[in-house]
Design a protein around this motif. Structure first.
Motif, mmCIF file in Angstrom:
data_model
loop_
_atom_site.group_PDB
_atom_site.id
_atom_site.type_symbol
_atom_site.label_atom_id
_atom_site.label_comp_id
_atom_site.label_asym_id
_atom_site.label_seq_id
_atom_site.Cartn_x
_atom_site.Cartn_y
_atom_site.Cartn_z
ATOM 1 N N GLN A 151 1.029 -1.146 -0.131
ATOM 2 C CA GLN A 151 0.146 -0.027 0.037
ATOM 3 C C GLN A 151 0.778 1.327 -0.041
ATOM 4 O O GLN A 151 0.386 2.155 -0.736
ATOM 5 N N ASN A 152 1.829 1.181 0.685
ATOM 6 C CA ASN A 152 2.973 2.524 0.751
ATOM 7 C C ASN A 152 3.399 2.657 -0.519
ATOM 8 O O ASN A 152 3.535 3.653 -0.954
ATOM 9 N N TRP A 153 4.018 1.684 -1.053
ATOM 10 C CA TRP A 153 4.623 1.595 -2.472
ATOM 11 C C TRP A 153 3.601 1.995 -3.565
ATOM 12 O O TRP A 153 3.923 2.782 -4.237
ATOM 13 N N LEU A 154 2.448 1.524 -3.543
ATOM 14 C CA LEU A 154 1.538 2.087 -4.424
ATOM 15 C C LEU A 154 1.028 3.461 -4.251
ATOM 16 O O LEU A 154 1.148 4.398 -5.279
ATOM 17 N N LYS A 155 0.847 3.995 -3.088
ATOM 18 C CA LYS A 155 0.589 5.470 -2.940
ATOM 19 C C LYS A 155 1.778 6.290 -3.467
ATOM 20 O O LYS A 155 1.540 7.372 -4.100
ATOM 21 N N GLN A 156 3.056 5.949 -2.983
ATOM 22 C CA GLN A 156 4.130 6.774 -3.746
ATOM 23 C C GLN A 156 4.122 6.683 -5.299
ATOM 24 O O GLN A 156 4.509 7.768 -5.829
ATOM 25 N N ALA A 157 4.115 5.498 -5.716
ATOM 26 C CA ALA A 157 3.841 5.488 -7.254
ATOM 27 C C ALA A 157 2.998 6.344 -7.980
ATOM 28 O O ALA A 157 3.176 6.899 -8.891
ATOM 29 N N VAL A 158 1.653 6.295 -7.302
ATOM 30 C CA VAL A 158 0.662 7.176 -7.840
ATOM 31 C C VAL A 158 1.187 8.654 -7.805
ATOM 32 O O VAL A 158 0.695 9.446 -8.713
ATOM 33 N N TYR A 159 1.646 8.898 -6.835
ATOM 34 C CA TYR A 159 2.301 10.552 -6.713
ATOM 35 C C TYR A 159 3.151 10.698 -7.875
ATOM 36 O O TYR A 159 3.036 11.787 -8.596
ATOM 37 N N ARG A 301 -6.375 6.479 0.107
ATOM 38 C CA ARG A 301 -6.080 7.057 1.505
ATOM 39 C C ARG A 301 -7.426 6.265 2.327
ATOM 40 O O ARG A 301 -7.326 5.900 3.624
ATOM 41 N N ARG A 302 -8.505 6.342 1.662
ATOM 42 C CA ARG A 302 -9.550 5.582 2.468
ATOM 43 C C ARG A 302 -9.537 4.334 2.827
ATOM 44 O O ARG A 302 -9.624 3.599 3.909
ATOM 45 N N SER A 305 -7.019 3.943 5.677
ATOM 46 C CA SER A 305 -7.643 4.254 7.022
ATOM 47 C C SER A 305 -8.799 2.959 7.620
ATOM 48 O O SER A 305 -8.640 2.820 8.736
ATOM 49 N N GLN A 306 -9.276 2.234 6.291
ATOM 50 C CA GLN A 306 -10.126 1.346 6.725
ATOM 51 C C GLN A 306 -9.337 0.107 7.080
ATOM 52 O O GLN A 306 -9.685 -0.795 8.293
ATOM 53 N N THR A 307 -8.181 -0.243 6.705
ATOM 54 C CA THR A 307 -7.227 -1.211 7.013
ATOM 55 C C THR A 307 -6.912 -1.267 8.597
ATOM 56 O O THR A 307 -6.931 -2.128 8.959
ATOM 57 N N ILE A 308 -6.271 -0.339 8.726
ATOM 58 C CA ILE A 308 -6.034 0.218 10.109
ATOM 59 C C ILE A 308 -7.063 0.096 11.287
ATOM 60 O O ILE A 308 -6.829 -0.577 12.212
ATOM 61 N N THR A 309 -8.129 0.423 10.903
ATOM 62 C CA THR A 309 -9.468 0.374 11.573
ATOM 63 C C THR A 309 -9.961 -0.935 11.668
ATOM 64 O O THR A 309 -10.015 -1.648 12.795
ATOM 65 N N SER A 310 -9.889 -1.850 10.547
ATOM 66 C CA SER A 310 -10.315 -3.286 10.446
ATOM 67 C C SER A 310 -9.241 -3.958 11.510
ATOM 68 O O SER A 310 -9.404 -4.961 12.255
ATOM 69 N N ALA A 311 -8.114 -3.685 11.297
ATOM 70 C CA ALA A 311 -6.990 -4.645 11.889
ATOM 71 C C ALA A 311 -7.136 -4.341 13.381
ATOM 72 O O ALA A 311 -7.023 -5.204 14.306
ATOM 73 N N PHE A 312 -7.341 -2.970 13.826
ATOM 74 C CA PHE A 312 -7.385 -2.653 15.633
ATOM 75 C C PHE A 312 -8.803 -3.590 16.019
ATOM 76 O O PHE A 312 -8.586 -4.061 17.059
#
Length: 577
Positions: A151-159, A301-302, A305-312
């Motif tokens: 996810q992190n790499w994807l976001k950077q690549a899209v920028y 981005r959505r 945030s959903q991934t973090i919430t779901s994991a928690f």
């Protein structure tokens, strides 16, 4: 050469029988005679490999005292040369940390030999130290990489793609081998722009053909078919790249041989929102993919945030599920209540932030237009009153026709024109701002605004002293702002607007005058330094007039904004409709 530890140079002649090692410091190869010092500044040090149509070397830049990368085209076909020149042009036009930096003069030709003459196109670019995502996947033995990494790499690549697409450039060859991580950082760098394409307006609208260049398993169907490709072709390839990284399996190996569908989710454990995003990116139908980089970034981005919430939530549920039954039910009830309360608090917080932001900019706009209106009115009014025949004729008319009222000592002159113009333009500016949901009845508002300022003029023109005291100005600003507010056609709570505008403006001017009299020049209770600024024209009176009337517009605009966005909503909450 003390800054590099290299002890030998490398000849770039592809026909040289012994290109390495060559004596460092020599200008020419001792075996074939090809130049070792290129463009009088670059010295090839080591061959990194051969990829596509080119050989890659590290070299030493004697000008910048840094190592760089040299790409030498070995293929002689016109198509290969065109792609190589295109890569140089594209990279030289970009300035982004996710793209190798290329200086404008870094593309050149090296010529040597006589029969036959050898011409080598060369491109010098920034050296990116690190590993490709393909290297990282192989290091993990192709078992698939964590979703958070991808996810992190994807976001950077899209920028990076957003920067390219804004310049009408599509990369056309995104895959794990062409995405690198800078050594010691988490910065993604997109490399190998040999297949990049500059698209024009017609091409962006899919009305022109495209060079047939693709990477099996990553390129979209339209690119493989040789049809026109647009920016979302890069999204397709990037989606396939992420699937390869998540599953550890080459995308073509995931295809159903009968239907061609990609069954990849059973080989990895990712959040549903992220899986849906990747599925949308690799849609065969172009129209079903994300339309642009901004839309894709918003979904990422959505998803994050959903991934973090779901994991928690999953971890929390695992903990409380081990509690006794009654305590388990109680915990669920508490969590549900807390979740609802927290959600409501977050929503309220963002609504408050949005309201304050809107209030700030709307009030600022009221103040700006009110201040501009007051300044323009003072300029027009001073010119009419003191620089035209209108002012003199009005002075004469008043002196001949005004009644002498001993109990009402008012001295009238052409300064009334100044106040009338200031009232007109200030009211116009506040109406034009239109942030208070007022009725757009300009004629009534202007008449009342002019009348309020004319009344203010009468309040400050006293005889026999014919000077303006601070008390006169404070009284005048309060009365004038209150009457002006009456004419603005505000939707409700007009008495509240009038009182706050009048009292707030008067108190503000009282504070300003106290500050001026204490810090700038003590005046012993009288603004004697200006005399009566309505008496005659001089530059001091003119400057005071502009400052005064523009301040009036700004301060009235401020208190109107405070009333509209804060006071009236509170009164509505308390039940005063």
């Amino acid at each position: 050469m003390s800054q590099t530890v290299a002890t030998a140079a490398h000849c770039i002649n592809p026909l040289c029988p012994r290109p390495y090692p060559q004596t460092m410091g020599n200008n020419f190869c001792s075996v074939c005679g090809a130049p070792l010092r290129i463009s009088n500044r670059y010295i090839p040090l080591k061959k990194l490999g051969v990829g596509g149509f080119a050989a890659i070397y590290t070299l030493w830049d004697e000008k910048t005292k840094k190592e760089r990368v040299l790409k030498v085209l070995l293929e002689t076909s016109p198509k290969a040369l065109a792609l190589f020149e295109q890569e140089a042009t594209v990279l030289a036009s970009l300035r982004h940390p996710g793209v190798p930096k290329v200086e404008p003069d870094s593309y050149f030709y090296v010529t040597f030999g006589k029969s036959p003459e050898i011409v080598l196109p060369c491109l010098v670019m920034e050296k990116i130290s690190g590993k490709t995502l393909e290297d990282i996947l192989e290091y993990h033995q192709s078992q698939g990489l964590p979703e958070a990494w991808v996810q992190n790499w994807l976001k950077q690549a899209v920028y990076i793609l957003r920067e390219l697409h804004q310049r009408k450039i599509i990369h056309r060859d995104i895959k794990p081998a062409n995405l690198m991580l800078r050594e010691g950082t988490e910065q993604i760098v997109l490399i190998d722009f040999g297949g990049a394409k500059q698209i024009g307006v017609k091409q962006a609208n899919f009305q022109a053909s495209s060079t047939r260049l693709f990477s099996p398993g990553y390129s979209p169907p339209e690119q493989i078919a040789g049809a026109v490709v647009g920016p979302n072709a890069d999204f397709y390839a990037l989606g396939m790249t992420c699937i390869h990284l998540l599953t550890g399996k080459y995308p073509l190996d995931l295809e159903d041989p009968k239907t061609g569908d990609l069954h990849w989710q059973k080989f990895t454990n990712v959040s549903p929102s992220f899986a849906n995003l990747l599925d949308d990116m690799i849609q065969p139908n172009i129209q079903k993919r994300p339309a642009n980089a901004n839309e894709l970034l918003s979904r990422i981005r959505r998803t994050s945030s959903q991934t973090i919430t779901s994991a928690f939530a999953k971890a929390l549920f695992q903990i409380i599920s081990k509690l006794p039954a009654d305590l388990f039910k109680l915990s669920l009830g508490i969590l549900a209540f807390l979740g609802k309360s927290i959600t409501q608090a977050i929503v309220l917080f963002w609504k408050t932030i949005a309201h304050i932001t809107k209030a700030f900019f709307s009030t600022l706009w009221q103040m700006i237009l009110g201040g501009i209106g007051g300044a323009c009115g003072s300029i027009i009014g001073y010119w009419l009153a003191y620089k035209t025949a209108l002012g003199k004729e009005l002075d004469y008319f008043i002196s001949q026709n005004s009644p002498q009222l001993t109990d009402f000592p008012i001295f009238l002159n052409s300064g009334i024109i100044l106040f009338a113009c200031a009232g007109l333009t200030t009211t116009w500016g506040l109406m034009l701002a239109g942030k208070l949901r007022q009725q757009q009845r300009y004629l009534i508002a202007i008449i009342i605004g002019m009348s309020s300022y004319i009344l203010g003029c009468l309040l400050v023109q006293k005889v026999p002293a014919r000077t303006i005291s601070p008390e006169d100005l404070i009284l005048m600003t309060g009365v004038t702002s209150g009457l002006l507010t009456l004419g603005l056609g505000l939707p409700s709570h007009q008495i509240v607007y009038i009182l706050i505008s009048a009292v707030g403006t008067a108190i503000t001017f009282a504070g300003l005058l106290a500050l001026v009299m204490q810090i700038v020049v003590p005046l012993n209770g009288v603004l004697g330094i200006y005399g009566n600024f309505l008496d005659n024209f001089n530059w001091t009176n003119f400057a005071f007039s502009m400052a005064f009337f523009s301040s009036m517009g700004i301060i009235i605009g401020f208190w109107l904004g405070v009333t509209h966005f804060f006071v009236v909503p509170v009164l509505r909450m308390l039940g005063w409709r």
